[in-house]
Design a protein around this motif. Structure first.
Motif, short mmCIF file in Angstrom:
data_model
loop_
_atom_site.label_atom_id
_atom_site.label_comp_id
_atom_site.label_asym_id
_atom_site.label_seq_id
_atom_site.Cartn_x
_atom_site.Cartn_y
_atom_site.Cartn_z
N GLU A 18 36.12 11.31 -30.33
CA GLU A 18 35.11 10.66 -31.14
C GLU A 18 34.11 11.68 -31.67
N SER A 19 33.71 12.64 -30.82
CA SER A 19 32.77 13.68 -31.25
C SER A 19 33.37 14.53 -32.36
N HIS A 32 20.13 24.07 -30.92
CA HIS A 32 19.31 24.26 -29.72
C HIS A 32 20.17 24.47 -28.48
N TYR A 33 19.75 25.40 -27.63
CA TYR A 33 20.38 25.57 -26.33
C TYR A 33 19.52 24.94 -25.23
N THR A 92 27.46 17.96 -32.38
CA THR A 92 27.50 16.50 -32.35
C THR A 92 27.80 15.99 -30.95
N HIS A 93 28.74 16.62 -30.26
CA HIS A 93 29.14 16.22 -28.92
C HIS A 93 27.96 16.32 -27.95
N LEU A 94 27.25 17.45 -27.98
CA LEU A 94 26.10 17.63 -27.10
C LEU A 94 24.99 16.64 -27.44
N PHE A 128 24.71 16.26 -17.71
CA PHE A 128 23.64 16.77 -18.59
C PHE A 128 23.10 18.10 -18.08
N LEU A 129 22.78 18.16 -16.79
CA LEU A 129 22.24 19.39 -16.22
C LEU A 129 23.30 20.48 -16.12
#
Length: 295
Positions: A18-19, A32-33, A92-94, A128-129
């Protein structure tokens, strides 16, 4: 043998597909990181206060969109193009994961200080982390060094980083490597998170502490702290760290302990984080302690 990969919907082939589809039109170049949703937790008004830690130099206050970013950090454009397909989907995925986790971080804050027992919350935030821990620029540099190093050095690294990895699994990992080192570094960003980082975070004992003074954060906000039986030189990712810190906002800190010891009732620290270059201050001074209250 059990599959060592951490299982989560956000890491599934369906979610990634999907991403990829949604990311076909992705044209963002400033990537952004450290997510903006996180940086906004340190805003005063519409800006945060960055400080160059290595130079001890405060910069002008800036909006979150202007800091902790690099041009084409995930898209890796070819020399004659402006955007490098097929890797542009990663932004997009992130972003999709970050949008869902914004609500999870709010939920964690609303729970106040104390033990984190919600398994679903831990599982989501472990992804996420985990992604935050592996997506920083210094980790990209580490991956590039590993990719260009000899096979014996790679095997030694993964012997510590993923102790359960067999020789067969290691050689399968090598066989799947992309010939372009920069592309392979992005592949390792995801595989390291699935193989080691997310699971190691999830299995820890989590607790939220309330700080006794305003906390700061940095451009490497998932902080690994060494402790017995390993010293700093022996840390290979989350698994061997005594404690992992993650500042949630200027008043709260998420602390992740090894599964075996009991959670201490009090912590004391002056650690701002694990800054590679910048820290973010809330503008009210440095914190000098951390306190956990019972629910």
């Amino acid at each position: 043998m059990a599959d060592p990969h951490f299982k989560h919907m956000w890491l599934s082939e369906e979610f990634i597909a999907e991403s990829r589809a949604l990311g076909e039109n992705e044209r963002t170049r400033e990537q952004h990181y450290v997510p903006q949703l996180y940086l906004k937790r340190w805003m005063v008004g519409d800006v945060v206060q960055p400080v160059l830690v290595d130079r001890r130099t405060p910069l002008r206050p800036q909006p979150p969109k202007d800091i902790a970013k690099k041009t084409n950090f995930y898209s890796l454009p070819a020399p004659d193009s402006t955007m490098g397909a097929p890797l542009r989907w990663i932004e997009t995925h992130l972003s999709r994961i970050e949008n869902d986790c914004a609500h999870r971080l709010d939920q964690l804050e609303r729970g106040g200080a104390g033990i984190v027992a919600d398994d679903g919350l831990k599982r989501d935030l472990a992804v996420f982390l985990g992604l935050q821990a592996v997506r920083i620029p210094s980790n990209r540099e580490r991956h590039l060094l590993l990719i260009e190093g000899p096979v014996r050095a790679k095997r030694e690294f993964y012997r510590h980083f993923v102790p359960a990895m067999t020789d067969a699994e290691f050689h399968a990992l090598l066989a799947q490597a992309h010939p372009d080192p920069k592309v392979q570094a992005l592949n390792l960003m995801f595989s390291d998170m699935e193989l080691a980082t997310a699971g190691a975070l999830y299995r820890r004992q989590w607790a939220v502490f309330r700080t006794t003074g305003p906390a700061v954060t940095c451009d490497d906000p998932v902080v690994l702290v060494a402790g017995p039986p390993y010293d700093r030189g022996a840390i290979y990712g989350v698994g061997r760290s005594a404690v992992v810190f993650y500042p949630l906002n200027p008043q709260h800190l998420l602390v992740m302990f090894r599964p075996d010891p009991a959670v201490p009732r009090r912590l004391s620290t002056r650690r701002a984080g694990n800054p590679k270059r910048q820290s973010r201050d809330h503008g009210r001074g440095e914190h000098d302690g951390l306190r956990k209250t019972r629910r």
